[in-house]
Every structure is written in structure tokens, then in C-alpha cells.
Design a protein around this motif. Sequence first.
Motif, PDB file in Angstrom:
ATOM      1  N   UNK A 439       0.834  -1.214   0.000  1.00 36.77           N
ATOM      2  CA  UNK A 439       0.000   0.000   0.000  1.00 36.77           C
ATOM      3  C   UNK A 439       0.863   1.258   0.000  1.00 36.77           C
ATOM      4  N   UNK A 440       0.581   2.164  -0.957  1.00 37.95           N
ATOM      5  CA  UNK A 440       1.326   3.424  -1.052  1.00 37.95           C
ATOM      6  C   UNK A 440       0.576   4.580  -0.400  1.00 37.95           C
ATOM      7  N   UNK A 441      -0.735   4.595  -0.557  1.00 40.61           N
ATOM      8  CA  UNK A 441      -1.503   5.701   0.013  1.00 40.61           C
ATOM      9  C   UNK A 441      -2.991   5.467  -0.128  1.00 40.61           C
ATOM     10  N   UNK A 442      -3.762   6.171   0.717  1.00 40.22           N
ATOM     11  CA  UNK A 442      -5.229   6.083   0.678  1.00 40.22           C
ATOM     12  C   UNK A 442      -5.781   7.499   0.701  1.00 40.22           C
ATOM     13  N   UNK A 443      -6.664   7.801  -0.256  1.00 42.76           N
ATOM     14  CA  UNK A 443      -7.313   9.110  -0.313  1.00 42.76           C
ATOM     15  C   UNK A 443      -8.794   8.931  -0.017  1.00 42.76           C
ATOM     16  N   UNK A 444      -9.265   9.525   1.077  1.00 42.95           N
ATOM     17  CA  UNK A 444     -10.706   9.534   1.368  1.00 42.95           C
ATOM     18  C   UNK A 444     -11.289  10.837   0.841  1.00 42.95           C
ATOM     19  N   UNK A 445     -12.490  10.787   0.286  1.00 39.92           N
ATOM     20  CA  UNK A 445     -13.077  12.021  -0.222  1.00 39.92           C
ATOM     21  C   UNK A 445     -14.591  12.048  -0.055  1.00 39.92           C
ATOM     22  N   UNK A 448     -19.266  17.924  -1.347  1.00 41.04           N
ATOM     23  CA  UNK A 448     -20.187  18.834  -0.662  1.00 41.04           C
ATOM     24  C   UNK A 448     -20.651  19.907  -1.644  1.00 41.04           C
ATOM     25  N   UNK A 449     -21.852  20.395  -1.430  1.00 42.40           N
ATOM     26  CA  UNK A 449     -22.365  21.461  -2.303  1.00 42.40           C
ATOM     27  C   UNK A 449     -21.615  22.763  -2.054  1.00 42.40           C
ATOM     28  N   UNK A 450     -21.347  23.476  -3.130  1.00 37.41           N
ATOM     29  CA  UNK A 450     -20.642  24.757  -3.016  1.00 37.41           C
ATOM     30  C   UNK A 450     -21.642  25.907  -3.102  1.00 37.41           C
ATOM     31  N   UNK A 451     -21.309  26.991  -2.431  1.00 43.50           N
ATOM     32  CA  UNK A 451     -22.204  28.147  -2.352  1.00 43.50           C
ATOM     33  C   UNK A 451     -22.334  28.797  -3.722  1.00 43.50           C
ATOM     34  N   UNK A 452     -23.567  29.134  -4.094  1.00 43.33           N
ATOM     35  CA  UNK A 452     -23.823  29.822  -5.365  1.00 43.33           C
ATOM     36  C   UNK A 452     -23.114  31.180  -5.368  1.00 43.33           C
ATOM     37  N   UNK A 496     -24.716  25.807  -5.829  1.00 46.66           N
ATOM     38  CA  UNK A 496     -24.587  25.458  -7.244  1.00 46.66           C
ATOM     39  C   UNK A 496     -23.251  24.760  -7.453  1.00 46.66           C
ATOM     40  N   UNK A 497     -23.331  23.500  -7.873  1.00 46.09           N
ATOM     41  CA  UNK A 497     -22.119  22.719  -8.072  1.00 46.09           C
ATOM     42  C   UNK A 497     -21.651  22.060  -6.786  1.00 46.09           C
ATOM     43  N   UNK A 498     -20.638  21.206  -6.930  1.00 41.74           N
ATOM     44  CA  UNK A 498     -20.069  20.522  -5.771  1.00 41.74           C
ATOM     45  C   UNK A 498     -18.545  20.551  -5.821  1.00 41.74           C
ATOM     46  N   UNK A 499     -17.955  20.453  -4.667  1.00 44.05           N
ATOM     47  CA  UNK A 499     -16.505  20.405  -4.561  1.00 44.05           C
ATOM     48  C   UNK A 499     -16.105  19.301  -3.605  1.00 44.05           C
ATOM     49  N   UNK A 500     -14.829  18.954  -3.596  1.00 43.67           N
ATOM     50  CA  UNK A 500     -14.372  17.820  -2.803  1.00 43.67           C
ATOM     51  C   UNK A 500     -13.760  18.206  -1.472  1.00 43.67           C
ATOM     52  N   UNK A 534      -4.323  15.775   7.173  1.00 45.92           N
ATOM     53  CA  UNK A 534      -5.476  16.649   7.365  1.00 45.92           C
ATOM     54  C   UNK A 534      -6.738  15.808   7.243  1.00 45.92           C
ATOM     55  N   UNK A 535      -7.578  15.799   8.286  1.00 40.70           N
ATOM     56  CA  UNK A 535      -8.795  14.980   8.260  1.00 40.70           C
ATOM     57  C   UNK A 535      -9.851  15.623   7.369  1.00 40.70           C
ATOM     58  N   UNK A 536     -10.904  14.840   7.056  1.00 42.57           N
ATOM     59  CA  UNK A 536     -12.015  15.363   6.254  1.00 42.57           C
ATOM     60  C   UNK A 536     -12.654  16.571   6.930  1.00 42.57           C
ATOM     61  N   UNK A 537     -12.834  16.507   8.261  1.00 40.34           N
ATOM     62  CA  UNK A 537     -13.426  17.641   8.977  1.00 40.34           C
ATOM     63  C   UNK A 537     -12.539  18.880   8.889  1.00 40.34           C
ATOM     64  N   UNK A 538     -11.217  18.691   9.034  1.00 40.62           N
ATOM     65  CA  UNK A 538     -10.295  19.831   8.952  1.00 40.62           C
ATOM     66  C   UNK A 538     -10.292  20.431   7.548  1.00 40.62           C
ATOM     67  N   UNK A 539     -10.363  19.572   6.512  1.00 39.44           N
ATOM     68  CA  UNK A 539     -10.430  20.087   5.147  1.00 39.44           C
ATOM     69  C   UNK A 539     -11.758  20.796   4.917  1.00 39.44           C
ATOM     70  N   UNK A 540     -12.822  20.293   5.587  1.00 42.63           N
ATOM     71  CA  UNK A 540     -14.116  20.974   5.527  1.00 42.63           C
ATOM     72  C   UNK A 540     -14.036  22.367   6.113  1.00 42.63           C
TER      73      UNK A 540
END
Length: 558
Positions: A439-445, A448-452, A496-500, A534-540
Motif C-alpha cells: 500500500x502506497x496511500x489512501x485518499x478519502x473524499x 459537498x455542495x458549493x455556495x452559489x 450550485x455545483x459541488x466540490x471535494x 489533514x482529516x475530512x473535517x479539517x479540510x471541511x
Amino acid sequence: MDSNQLIDLFVSRGMIDRSLGQDILSQVENSGKDVAEILADFQVIQSKEDVWPVVASELGAPLVDLSGWTPPTELLALVPAGTARLHGALPINLTDEGLHVALVDPMNPQTLEDLRFALDRELVLAVAPDYLVEEKIAEGYGGDGAGMDDILSQLEFGGPEGDVNAADLENEANSAPIIRYVDLVMYQAIKERASDIHFEPFETEFKIRYRVDGALYEMAPPPVHLSMAIISRVKVMANMNIAERRIPQDGRIVKQVGDRQVDMRVSSLPTHHGESVVLRILDRSSVNLSLEALGLPDHIFEYITDTIEKPNGIFIVTGPTGAGKTTTLYAALKRINTIDHKLLTAEDPVEYDIDGIIQIPVHEAIGLTFPRVLRAFLRQDPDRIMVGEMRDMDTAQIAIQASLTGHLVLSTLHTNDAPGAVTRLVDMGCEPFLVAASLEGVLAQRLVRTICKDCKSPYEPNEAILTQLGVSPHELGDKDFFTGAGCETCGNSGYKGRGGLYELLNITDPVRDLIIDRAPTVVLKQKAMENGMTTLREDGLRNIYLGKTTIEEVLKYT
């Protein structure tokens, strides 16, 4: 109009040779310009307008000038608004030969056949510049909502009741009002950028809902007694067995919407009140995304670009269904899809066709499973392998063997976070030392909706919601928070739209030691955070502070 088709036409007519055609296609992809503009740039034609006489000559159809022409109301009435928009068709004349129509994509013969079937009349093709056809359709048919009420009123006839045979049901499904209604539902959903369409029968109502940016919205419902006919129409389009309503079925619809080809995966499920059918709309534009376009944080972008160039190992993307895992892997494959790399994928099903990559659809009913395909892959001398999903121990073990014998393996797993993928592999039965070695790496994603952008406005969140987020008000300093007020652009949703959101677990030596010791997920996560993950919450939180999304969205998905 499809660039490849047009270049093939110019090659077949001797106007360019094949090598120049490939150069023009490469220029189209790299520049983002229209193929007609590039043909003019290469001086194959004098201006982009010169494309249309060539197309008309090839199709044996007249070239018509629509500039300054206004479509008469009585002519427009011959093609319902939804049908005109769905097929990119403009009626321009009615003669003894039939109804003359100009198409946004005249070189696609299927569009004319679908239109002839939907209108149940003889059609005669005419050719006009695509931008003028689109302009006249918009001018003649007005707002995008026009046509739904008209077609709904046509549906108020007696539908099939009680037990009906397959022939009666097929006749009902192929009646003009049903065809037009289903076409309009699909057009409306595609126009709204929907990812799914849900046809849901209940005892007293028949709901049609579509999902946009992860949220469900309801369309105007048709009469409940027509549920069987409408669902049968969808099944006919997907080449499914309309007489079989007792077991789940799967199918596929390829629909031409104007100048775009849209793929839809269809799934039917028997319920107490009829069949529930879901259409998954596959946006081909996502397969053209590059890693740069995904909006990855810089350190994750650099890590992925380095990892996919490694000669061996396993790179995993995790997340729930609809989190964009496949899009991320396709973007990674596209980056290494060069002449000196042999790329193979095993998918269930193959969502998009990618030039230069050998893609194999898994078919478990005939024994073509992920493990069997993977074993065959190893005899095909690949450099990179993508496995749609690691579902069981056999698949995971063969992926590990492939990585240890000099192949880079890309795959997905369904886990809540990045460290959870390691525990999942071990729980499947994989030896921890093999997981640590490969295993080299794991990306969780998450998506979420982005603000218009058109109605974005600042606001002050209350203390309760900040506490849920794990942030105390006195820590915030001068940070601003934003939300969408709701406007016409975003359908008053504020989004409008979504981002990761992303969480990357880099398998460093300390993490490998923990994997070999069968450390639980919480210990792996703690060590990874100590190493800078960086956790998902921290990236949020990062995305909230950048004004890209809202607190509610981050709380919902992390």
C-alpha cells in the motif's frame, strides 16, 4: 457536433490526410476551441462557416439560412417544446414530403430516428449552423419550463389497469404522449445537471424526483394510473424485459441531447406498488477532467502525481457511493495515459469509454469476476491497473500480488475515512505485512455542495452550530462565514455545483509498523495526524473559511 465525426468526414472527402486530422483533434482537446475554428486556423477552410456546406453535401441535405428568420407559431406547434430541446430539433417547413427539421447535430443518424419515432411522422433533414439552430429553438420555444403542462394534459387518458399483457404494455409505452413525457423528464433533469432520476410508484401517487448536487427535488407528477406505461417506456429505451416485473433488472440508455451524448445506467426494483426505476446520468464531461480541475489541495495533488508515476504499489480512493471516487481515478489515469504506458481497467460496469485504455466490464453471471479479470490482466503485460472496487479477499489479494510483481494498482473501497481502508483490507483476510508492503496511500473524499456565487452572502453562525463543528467562537478571530441567500441561478437552493473534501493517508514507515502490528483504525489515524494528515473535517473547515461551502454541508458529510 462530434469532432471525430467531422474530421473523419474531411478525411474521407480527401480534404485532409489522417495525420493532419489527428493534429487538429489534439489541438481541439488542448485549446478548447470548436473543431470548425481549428480547421479554419489550419487553413483547411476559409472560415468556420464553411464547415456546413461540406456537412450538407455529405448528407445530401439542403443548406438553409436561418439568420433573420423567425419560426412561425403553427410550425413550432408540430414539435413539442421538450422534444425540440431534447433532440436539438427545429421545424423549418412542412411539405408533402414531410416535416423539414434542422438539427443541432445533423451527423448523428440516431437523433433523426428517435425524433421520427417520437413525432410519428415523416421527417426531412435540413442543415444549418448549430449555433443558429440552438438560437432559434430558444427563441421559438421560450423558457425551459414550457411544454411540461401541455404534455401532462395529453397524458390524461385511460392508462393500463389490472393485469395487462406485454404487447399492450409496449403499445402504451410507445404512444406519442408517453414518449414525449419521458423525453421531457429526461431533458429537464439533464438541464438541471441532475445525477439521478427516480421513478417511484406508490399506492395513490407516482413520484418523479431527481438529484442535483446530492439533494433530491420533485418534478410535477403524472397521473398515477400511467406509472406502468411510463416505467415500461424507460425499460423499452434501456432494452430491458418489460414483461418481467418480479426481479431487479439493469439496462443502459444512450441519448443524444442537442449536440451532447448522455449515458444513463438504468436499474429497476420490484416494489409493493410496481417497479421503482432509477436512472444514473453519467456526465461524459467528468471523464475529461484533469487532476488540476478537481480542486485538490496542493500537497494532495503533488502526492497523487508522484504516486501514479511509481512502478508498483496500491493507491486506494475511499468514500461512499457518489463521492466522486471514479472521477478521481479517471483523472489520474488520464494523466498517465501516454504511448509508453499500458493501462487496463476492470469495472462494474464500464462507465465511460476512454481512448488508449483497455477497459473490461465485469460480468459475474458468466463468471467474469474481478479476481478472474485481474488474473488475466497479469498475463497482458500492463504497467498500470485500475480495479473498480475491492469487494472481497480474492480481489484484494490478487491486487496485492500484482503490486508486488511490479504493477501499480488503483482501486476504490467503501470506508468512512482513509485509515479505515487499512483495517478493511486486513478484515478481508489480507496479511498485514503484505498490506504494509504494497500500500502506497489512501485518499478519502466527500462531495459537498458549493455556495452559489451569484447569491453568496456573509452571515454569523450561532454558537450551537459552531460547537457541533468543534470550533469555539473565541478561536475564530476575524474569520468570515458565508451562505447562499437563494436566487434564480441556483433554483433558490443557495448552492450550485459541488466540490471535494479530501483526507490523505500517506503510508510512511511508522504507519507500516502499526499496520504489521494490526493496530486499530483509531491508532492509525492518530499516528497519521501526528505525521501531518489533514482529516475530512479539517479540510471541511478550510473550505468553510475560504467561503466555498457552508457549515451545514460539512457537518452533513464529515
